[in-house]
Every structure is written in structure tokens, then in C-alpha cells.
Design an enzyme around this catalytic site. Structure first.
Site, PDB file in Angstrom:
ATOM      1  N   LEU A  36     -92.171 -10.044  -3.929  1.00 33.47           N
ATOM      2  CA  LEU A  36     -91.347  -8.841  -3.853  1.00 33.47           C
ATOM      3  C   LEU A  36     -90.580  -8.605  -5.155  1.00 33.47           C
ATOM      4  O   LEU A  36     -90.375  -7.460  -5.561  1.00 33.47           O
ATOM      5  CB  LEU A  36     -90.380  -8.952  -2.671  1.00 33.47           C
ATOM      6  CG  LEU A  36     -91.035  -8.930  -1.282  1.00 33.47           C
ATOM      7  CD1 LEU A  36     -89.987  -9.123  -0.189  1.00 33.47           C
ATOM      8  CD2 LEU A  36     -91.808  -7.631  -1.056  1.00 33.47           C
ATOM      9  N   ARG A  58     -82.767 -14.344   4.433  1.00 29.30           N
ATOM     10  CA  ARG A  58     -81.940 -15.294   5.170  1.00 29.30           C
ATOM     11  C   ARG A  58     -82.801 -16.277   5.963  1.00 29.30           C
ATOM     12  O   ARG A  58     -83.937 -15.983   6.344  1.00 29.30           O
ATOM     13  CB  ARG A  58     -80.975 -14.574   6.101  1.00 29.30           C
ATOM     14  CG  ARG A  58     -81.643 -13.823   7.266  1.00 29.30           C
ATOM     15  CD  ARG A  58     -81.464 -14.563   8.570  1.00 29.30           C
ATOM     16  NE  ARG A  58     -82.124 -13.850   9.661  1.00 29.30           N
ATOM     17  CZ  ARG A  58     -83.331 -14.147  10.099  1.00 29.30           C
ATOM     18  NH1 ARG A  58     -84.029 -15.109   9.515  1.00 29.30           N
ATOM     19  NH2 ARG A  58     -83.876 -13.485  11.110  1.00 29.30           N
ATOM     20  N   SER A  64     -77.902 -20.623  15.537  1.00 27.54           N
ATOM     21  CA  SER A  64     -78.582 -19.402  15.961  1.00 27.54           C
ATOM     22  C   SER A  64     -79.968 -19.705  16.516  1.00 27.54           C
ATOM     23  O   SER A  64     -80.407 -19.100  17.498  1.00 27.54           O
ATOM     24  CB  SER A  64     -78.684 -18.432  14.781  1.00 27.54           C
ATOM     25  OG  SER A  64     -79.270 -17.220  15.183  1.00 27.54           O
ATOM     26  N   LYS A  68     -81.190 -18.962  20.347  1.00 29.02           N
ATOM     27  CA  LYS A  68     -82.350 -18.141  20.699  1.00 29.02           C
ATOM     28  C   LYS A  68     -83.314 -18.911  21.591  1.00 29.02           C
ATOM     29  O   LYS A  68     -83.906 -18.339  22.510  1.00 29.02           O
ATOM     30  CB  LYS A  68     -83.049 -17.657  19.431  1.00 29.02           C
ATOM     31  CG  LYS A  68     -84.118 -16.613  19.719  1.00 29.02           C
ATOM     32  CD  LYS A  68     -84.389 -15.736  18.521  1.00 29.02           C
ATOM     33  CE  LYS A  68     -85.273 -14.566  18.912  1.00 29.02           C
ATOM     34  NZ  LYS A  68     -85.522 -13.660  17.776  1.00 29.02           N
ATOM     35  N   ASP A  87     -88.914 -15.630  13.604  1.00 33.28           N
ATOM     36  CA  ASP A  87     -87.904 -15.032  12.727  1.00 33.28           C
ATOM     37  C   ASP A  87     -86.920 -16.059  12.170  1.00 33.28           C
ATOM     38  O   ASP A  87     -85.796 -15.699  11.821  1.00 33.28           O
ATOM     39  CB  ASP A  87     -87.148 -13.936  13.474  1.00 33.28           C
ATOM     40  CG  ASP A  87     -86.398 -14.463  14.696  1.00 33.28           C
ATOM     41  OD1 ASP A  87     -86.674 -15.602  15.125  1.00 33.28           O
ATOM     42  OD2 ASP A  87     -85.536 -13.730  15.221  1.00 33.28           O
ATOM     43  N   ARG A  92     -85.234  -8.485   4.917  1.00 28.78           N
ATOM     44  CA  ARG A  92     -84.996  -7.085   5.259  1.00 28.78           C
ATOM     45  C   ARG A  92     -85.093  -6.264   3.985  1.00 28.78           C
ATOM     46  O   ARG A  92     -84.355  -6.500   3.028  1.00 28.78           O
ATOM     47  CB  ARG A  92     -83.623  -6.906   5.899  1.00 28.78           C
ATOM     48  CG  ARG A  92     -83.369  -5.482   6.419  1.00 28.78           C
ATOM     49  CD  ARG A  92     -82.093  -5.434   7.234  1.00 28.78           C
ATOM     50  NE  ARG A  92     -82.210  -6.315   8.385  1.00 28.78           N
ATOM     51  CZ  ARG A  92     -81.165  -6.789   9.056  1.00 28.78           C
ATOM     52  NH1 ARG A  92     -79.939  -6.492   8.674  1.00 28.78           N
ATOM     53  NH2 ARG A  92     -81.343  -7.577  10.103  1.00 28.78           N
ATOM     54  N   HIS A 135     -91.532  -3.741  11.629  1.00 28.93           N
ATOM     55  CA  HIS A 135     -91.501  -5.196  11.650  1.00 28.93           C
ATOM     56  C   HIS A 135     -92.879  -5.768  11.328  1.00 28.93           C
ATOM     57  O   HIS A 135     -93.899  -5.280  11.823  1.00 28.93           O
ATOM     58  CB  HIS A 135     -91.089  -5.717  13.029  1.00 28.93           C
ATOM     59  CG  HIS A 135     -89.651  -5.480  13.368  1.00 28.93           C
ATOM     60  ND1 HIS A 135     -88.985  -6.165  14.351  1.00 28.93           N
ATOM     61  CD2 HIS A 135     -88.728  -4.635  12.833  1.00 28.93           C
ATOM     62  CE1 HIS A 135     -87.735  -5.757  14.427  1.00 28.93           C
ATOM     63  NE2 HIS A 135     -87.558  -4.807  13.515  1.00 28.93           N
ATOM     64  N   GLU A 154     -90.509 -13.263   9.013  1.00 28.16           N
ATOM     65  CA  GLU A 154     -90.386 -11.908   9.545  1.00 28.16           C
ATOM     66  C   GLU A 154     -89.883 -10.973   8.457  1.00 28.16           C
ATOM     67  O   GLU A 154     -88.941 -11.303   7.724  1.00 28.16           O
ATOM     68  CB  GLU A 154     -89.417 -11.869  10.725  1.00 28.16           C
ATOM     69  CG  GLU A 154     -89.301 -10.471  11.332  1.00 28.16           C
ATOM     70  CD  GLU A 154     -88.220 -10.349  12.389  1.00 28.16           C
ATOM     71  OE1 GLU A 154     -88.544  -9.933  13.506  1.00 28.16           O
ATOM     72  OE2 GLU A 154     -87.051 -10.661  12.080  1.00 28.16           O
ATOM     73  N   GLU A 169     -75.243  -0.800  16.314  1.00 28.34           N
ATOM     74  CA  GLU A 169     -75.766  -1.013  17.672  1.00 28.34           C
ATOM     75  C   GLU A 169     -75.678  -2.482  18.066  1.00 28.34           C
ATOM     76  O   GLU A 169     -75.362  -2.818  19.215  1.00 28.34           O
ATOM     77  CB  GLU A 169     -77.210  -0.516  17.751  1.00 28.34           C
ATOM     78  CG  GLU A 169     -77.780  -0.390  19.157  1.00 28.34           C
ATOM     79  CD  GLU A 169     -78.488  -1.644  19.637  1.00 28.34           C
ATOM     80  OE1 GLU A 169     -78.845  -1.698  20.828  1.00 28.34           O
ATOM     81  OE2 GLU A 169     -78.690  -2.560  18.805  1.00 28.34           O
TER      82      GLU A 169
END
Length: 224
Positions: A36, A58, A64, A68, A87, A92, A135, A154, A169
Site C-alpha cells: 500500500l 492495527r 479484544s 470476541k 480481523d 482501514r 470489506h 482484514e 454508530e
């Protein structure tokens, strides 16, 4: 959403196993990051406009990951994390316009260092909540030192407006333990539709300005 899930922890032995696995995810993330970075360098030097505004990288924290796994009713083990979560490593990509997202998606698909194993287009198939994003799950080979192991990464692609909406949200959903009041849910859906319209109009203005710059067309003559 059960807020107590964040208090979930790996047992000491499993935590040590997880730390070693997270090194692999870091390596996988670095491989995608390099590609990238090369893409951004190309846009910045050989194209008039870079459609990528910024990129966030990340690795999920052990807390976390454990949370999950618990939410999915899976054992809180390093092996379960590797097998069932896609993930753990995440990227992002924030694009200037929605139409740029598909351009970047095709470029990612063309890379030889990894392959796309799944993709979900929430731009064309908007979630009921109003969520919009693209995604992809990449499978990355991290090389001989790791026994040719692969790790999943991801990738989410959004515009800045979509990212702002998704962040809001998420905060609202957390506040209400995943059960957002209907009136507030409807307002979020309405905002999502307006954001999409704004993205489209901003892109139109961008194209009009391009046309004017290229041919010195009078804006009144093209009917905008």
C-alpha cells in the site's frame, strides 16, 4: 453487546501462545503495508490525484481478541483465535470518494504477495443499520522463516464520511448494549443516506472541476 466481555482474559499459557502468533500477524500486516505504501508512492508521483486520503493499521489487543471469542461462544485459546477470527490484523483505507474504493479494490486483487479469500460490498448492499463500507479478507504468506504460514488480514475501505458515520454508530451501539432505540436507529439510517448523497455530489463537483481544468469549459455551458 455485553460490556463485561472486555474483562475476559486468556489464561497465562494461552496468552504466551497468542503473543507468538501476533508476531506473525504483525509480519502479515507489514507485507500489506509495504504494497500500500508503494501504491501511495505511485499515486503521489505519477498521477494527478491520490485517491487515498489516509490508511490506518492495527492489531487487535489480547483483551479484544478474548472478548470476541467469548461473544462467539468459542474457547479463549490462541488456536481458536487463529482459526476463527479474520480481523486480528486490520487495515482501514480512507478514500476521497466512493468511486475510488472500487479502483483500490481492483489494485489489491492484482497483487501477487497475497490473495483475496472473501469480500463483502456494503456500498451496494448497505446493512440495515445504514453501514457502508467494502470489506476484504486477505490471506498473506509470511515466508520461509515461519514455515510458509499464512495469516489473514482484514481490509476495510470507506470514504471519510462513511468512516465518521461508522465511528458514531459504534459508540451509540456500545452505549445501548447493541439495542439502539428505534428513533435513534432511524436517524442513523437517515444520516447514512444523506452521507451517501453528499459523497455522490462531492464526486460530481470533483469531476466538473476536472473538466474545467482540462478544457477550460464554462461551468454554465455544462449545465451544472
Amino acid at each position: 453487546m455485553d460490556k463485561d466481555y472486555l474483562k475476559t482474559r486468556f489464561e497465562v499459557e494461552e496468552f504466551e501462545k497468542l503473543k507468538k502468533k501476533l508476531v506473525r500477524y504483525e509480519c502479515a500486516l507489514d507485507i500489506v503495508r509495504t504494497q500500500l505504501s508503494n501504491l501511495e508512492a505511485y499515486y503521489n508521483n505519477f498521477e494527478p490525484v491520490n485517491p487515498i486520503e489516509h490508511i490506518k493499521y492495527r492489531i487487535k489487543s489480547p483483551e479484544s481478541i478474548a472478548g470476541k471469542l467469548k461473544k462467539k461462544n468459542l474457547p479463549i485459546t490462541a488456536e481458536a483465535a487463529e482459526e476463527f477470527l479474520s480481523d486480528v490484523a486490520g487495515i482501514r483505507i480512507i478514500c476521497a470518494y466512493a468511486k475510488n474504493i472500487y479502483e483500490i479494490v481492483e489494485i489489491i486483487k492484482s497483487q501477487e504477495d497475497f490473495k483475496v479469500v472473501s469480500e463483502k460490498d456494503y456500498l451496494k448492499n448497505v446493512k440495515e443499520s445504514g453501514y457502508r463500507s467494502y470489506h476484504m479478507i486477505l490471506e498473506v504468506n509470511i515466508g520461509k522463516l515461519f514455515g510458509e504460514k499464512t495469516c489473514r488480514v482484514e481490509v476495510q475501505l470507506r470514504t471519510s464520511a462513511m468512516d465518521f458515520w461508522a465511528t458514531l454508530e459504534h459508540k451509540v451501539r456500545y452505549k445501548y448494549d447493541g439495542k439502539i432505540p428505534e428513533r435513534l436507529s432511524n436517524e442513523l439510517q437517515n444520516c447514512s443516506r444523506q452521507i451517501n448523497e453528499l459523497d455522490e455530489r462531492m464526486y460530481l463537483i470533483h469531476k466538473v472541476v476536472d473538466m474545467i481544468n482540462q478544457s477550460e469549459v464554462d461551468i454554465d455551458r455544462i449545465g451544472y
